[in-house]
Design an enzyme around this catalytic site. Structure first.
Site, mmCIF file in Angstrom:
data_model
loop_
_atom_site.group_PDB
_atom_site.id
_atom_site.type_symbol
_atom_site.label_atom_id
_atom_site.label_comp_id
_atom_site.label_asym_id
_atom_site.label_seq_id
_atom_site.Cartn_x
_atom_site.Cartn_y
_atom_site.Cartn_z
ATOM 1 N N TYR A 1 -31.994 -86.866 93.196
ATOM 2 C CA TYR A 1 -30.630 -87.043 92.627
ATOM 3 C C TYR A 1 -30.630 -88.169 91.710
ATOM 4 O O TYR A 1 -30.819 -89.317 92.303
ATOM 5 C CB TYR A 1 -29.384 -86.879 93.730
ATOM 6 C CG TYR A 1 -29.204 -85.561 94.511
ATOM 7 C CD1 TYR A 1 -29.924 -85.259 95.595
ATOM 8 C CD2 TYR A 1 -28.221 -84.769 94.022
ATOM 9 C CE1 TYR A 1 -29.990 -84.316 95.962
ATOM 10 C CE2 TYR A 1 -28.300 -83.489 94.544
ATOM 11 C CZ TYR A 1 -28.784 -83.277 95.692
ATOM 12 O OH TYR A 1 -28.802 -82.016 96.356
ATOM 13 N N TYR B 1 -25.202 -84.145 104.161
ATOM 14 C CA TYR B 1 -26.027 -83.174 103.520
ATOM 15 C C TYR B 1 -26.632 -82.186 104.318
ATOM 16 O O TYR B 1 -26.880 -80.879 103.975
ATOM 17 C CB TYR B 1 -27.221 -83.952 102.798
ATOM 18 C CG TYR B 1 -27.820 -83.430 101.979
ATOM 19 C CD1 TYR B 1 -27.533 -83.360 100.555
ATOM 20 C CD2 TYR B 1 -28.796 -82.723 101.962
ATOM 21 C CE1 TYR B 1 -28.013 -82.828 99.374
ATOM 22 C CE2 TYR B 1 -29.642 -82.085 100.850
ATOM 23 C CZ TYR B 1 -29.207 -81.919 99.692
ATOM 24 O OH TYR B 1 -29.931 -81.369 98.831
ATOM 25 N N PRO C 1 -21.606 -78.304 92.867
ATOM 26 C CA PRO C 1 -22.771 -78.030 93.662
ATOM 27 C C PRO C 1 -23.594 -79.206 93.997
ATOM 28 O O PRO C 1 -24.418 -79.316 94.567
ATOM 29 C CB PRO C 1 -23.694 -77.308 92.398
ATOM 30 C CG PRO C 1 -23.202 -77.535 91.079
ATOM 31 C CD PRO C 1 -21.588 -77.808 91.427
ATOM 32 N N HIS D 1 -37.470 -79.588 104.079
ATOM 33 C CA HIS D 1 -37.341 -80.826 103.583
ATOM 34 C C HIS D 1 -36.667 -82.048 104.429
ATOM 35 O O HIS D 1 -35.557 -81.602 104.919
ATOM 36 C CB HIS D 1 -36.535 -81.055 102.290
ATOM 37 C CG HIS D 1 -37.492 -80.601 101.026
ATOM 38 N ND1 HIS D 1 -36.981 -80.777 99.574
ATOM 39 C CD2 HIS D 1 -38.503 -79.850 100.980
ATOM 40 C CE1 HIS D 1 -38.061 -80.073 98.959
ATOM 41 N NE2 HIS D 1 -38.862 -79.571 99.565
ATOM 42 N N LYS E 1 -23.638 -77.208 99.022
ATOM 43 C CA LYS E 1 -22.849 -77.040 99.980
ATOM 44 C C LYS E 1 -22.164 -75.469 99.844
ATOM 45 O O LYS E 1 -22.046 -74.703 100.747
ATOM 46 C CB LYS E 1 -21.457 -77.718 100.247
ATOM 47 C CG LYS E 1 -21.921 -78.913 100.942
ATOM 48 C CD LYS E 1 -22.224 -78.920 102.375
ATOM 49 C CE LYS E 1 -22.687 -80.125 102.988
ATOM 50 N NZ LYS E 1 -24.198 -80.032 102.849
#
Ligand code: RFL
Ligand code: PHB
Length: 396
Positions: free
Chosen positions: A201, A385, A293, A72, A297
């Site tokens: 998200y 990220y 979460p 991704h 990570k």
């Protein structure tokens, strides 16, 4: 029985460490409280950073991951009814993440360990660590009703948040930092195609949601729920209905629902133990720290702890130098705190906090709006990220 490194816990940390040590000719025995099937039944993380992918390769267990993992280059953020894409790849000079479930990664490590005939004791009960403040530590445990003793040079505490290793460290030598969030994540796994090619998200007035996936045919969704909610009270229908209320029209048109394969509620916590070394015992992964979460990570931090610890142990055995193990705690903690900060911050801007008033929602929206329209803002999210470089903060 005697070994060089006694590894407590057959989660991703313990198994990865075992594999890396074996490749360097260093003996280890893994002691696990549960059965292998039980370990594999726990549905957890799904996103791997490049450092974790590289480590799986270094351990020689990356073949299936490269075949089945999905690369991704970005993800979507949905707030105020608007979708925004964080193009991680473009913002970080070509870095990506890989969607590959923790279950699959753990299975690959377990299979490789079994194929190489490396010793793992499942269903080891009453594991206790002894004399790690001396040069002759040992571990005792009970297997099939028989008390056993494992002598070793080092103990690797890879036994998760509820493990025995951290609990055995002397209270006077340990500092713990903790924040518990006033909500949990309700997760649902289903054999339905994901609603979107990448993750979404969601910050909605009804709370956070996440659309994740395990493959082109398997989805993983999460909803922010009050800590008082009981899993038995959440039917599949109720889950899908609530998810729909948090998504936008585009996602709702594409959402395919189906029966859950698994459903569970996980509390959210930020937690760090300092230090991560107590004489000849080290803590790695969830044994030493927990992140909420939101930033994906947890598993990745476990992998980098293992890398630092493995480097230290290899240096000890190959070069007779203690420099690496002496630096382990400091090196790992620097990376851990950076990921803790990101995970806390990302959680903070994406969830509804029950005690915050309407002004908090306005601040959140203004912050998200700023981040999504500022190249620096987007890059801040993207570079954290995908995972900060291993030498972050050490460059000149
Ligand atoms: P694990 O995976 O908890 O493995 C520890 C192992 O040690 C065993 N054990 C013992 N063995 C012998 N004797 C004892 N006394 C023992 N006590 C415990 C346990 O049975 C277990 O097999 O820790 P590890 O290896 O450090 O791996 C860390 C990751 O599992 C963890 O960071 C992530 O899964 C965190 N996490 C998530 N991370 C993400 O990046 N994304 C997620 O969506 C995500 N979801 C989650 C999660 C963690 C959860 N936990 C810990 C409750 C969801 C949940 C529910
Ligand atoms: C997951 O797929 O389980 C997952 C993905 C991203 C997160 C957390 C969980 O931030």
């Amino acid at each position: 029985m005697r070994t060089q490194v006694a590894i407590i816990g057959a989660g991703p940390s313990g198994l990865l460490l075992g594999q890396l040590l074996a490749k360097s000719g260093i003996d280890a025995v893994v002691l696990e409280r549960q059965t292998g099937d039980y370990v594999l039944s726990r549905i957890r993380a799904g996103v791997l950073e490049q450092v974790s992918i590289d480590l799986m390769d270094e351990a020689g267990v990356g073949e299936r991951m490269h075949k089945e993992g999905l690369i991704h280059g970005g993800f979507d953020m949905l707030f105020g009814g608007q979708r925004h894409r964080v193009n991680m790849n473009a913002l970080t000079g070509g870095k990506n993440v890989m969607v590959y479930g923790q279950t699959e990664l753990t299975k690959d490590l377990m299979d490789a360990r079994a194929a190489a005939g490396l010793p793992t004791v499942y269903e080891a009960s009453n594991v206790q660590v002894h004399d790690f403040d001396t040069t002759a530590p040992y571990v005792t445990y009970v297997k099939d009703g028989q008390e056993q003793r494992l002598d070793c040079d080092f103990i690797a505490g890879c036994d998760g948040f509820h493990g025995v290793c951290r609990a055995s460290a002397p209270r006077s030598a340990i500092k713990e930092f903790e924040k518990v969030y006033p909500f949990g994540w309700l997760g649902l796994l289903s054999d339905t195609p994901p609603v979107h090619e990448e993750l979404i998200y969601v910050n909605s007035p009804r709370g956070f949601a996440l659309c994740s996936q395990r493959s082109k045919t398997r989805s993983r969704y999460y909803l922010q729920v009050p800590l008082t909610d009981k899993i038995e009270e959440w039917t599949d229908d109720a889950f899908w209905q609530e998810l729909r209320l948090r998504l936008d029209d585009e996602a709702n048109e594409r959402l395919i629902t189906g029966p859950s394969l698994e459903k569970s509620i996980a509390p959210l916590r930020s937690f760090v133990t300092e230090p991560l070394r107590f004489g000849r015992m080290f803590l790695a992964g969830d044994a030493g720290h927990i992140v909420p979460p939101t930033g994906a990570k947890g598993l990745n931090l476990a992998a980098t702890d293992v890398k630092y610890l493995f480097n230290g142990l290899r240096e000890y055995y190959e070069e007779k130098s203690e420099a690496g193990i002496d630096r382990y705690s400091e090196l790992a903690l620097a990376r851990i705190w950076r990921a803790e900060r990101f995970s806390w911050w990302f959680t903070q801007i994406m969830h509804r906090f029950p005690d915050d008033g309407p002004i908090a929602e306005k601040f959140q929206n203004a912050e998200l709006d700023y981040l999504m329209h500022s190249e620096s803002g987007l890059r801040t999210i993207a570079e954290n990220y995908v995972g900060l470089p291993l030498d972050f903060g050490q460059q000149a």
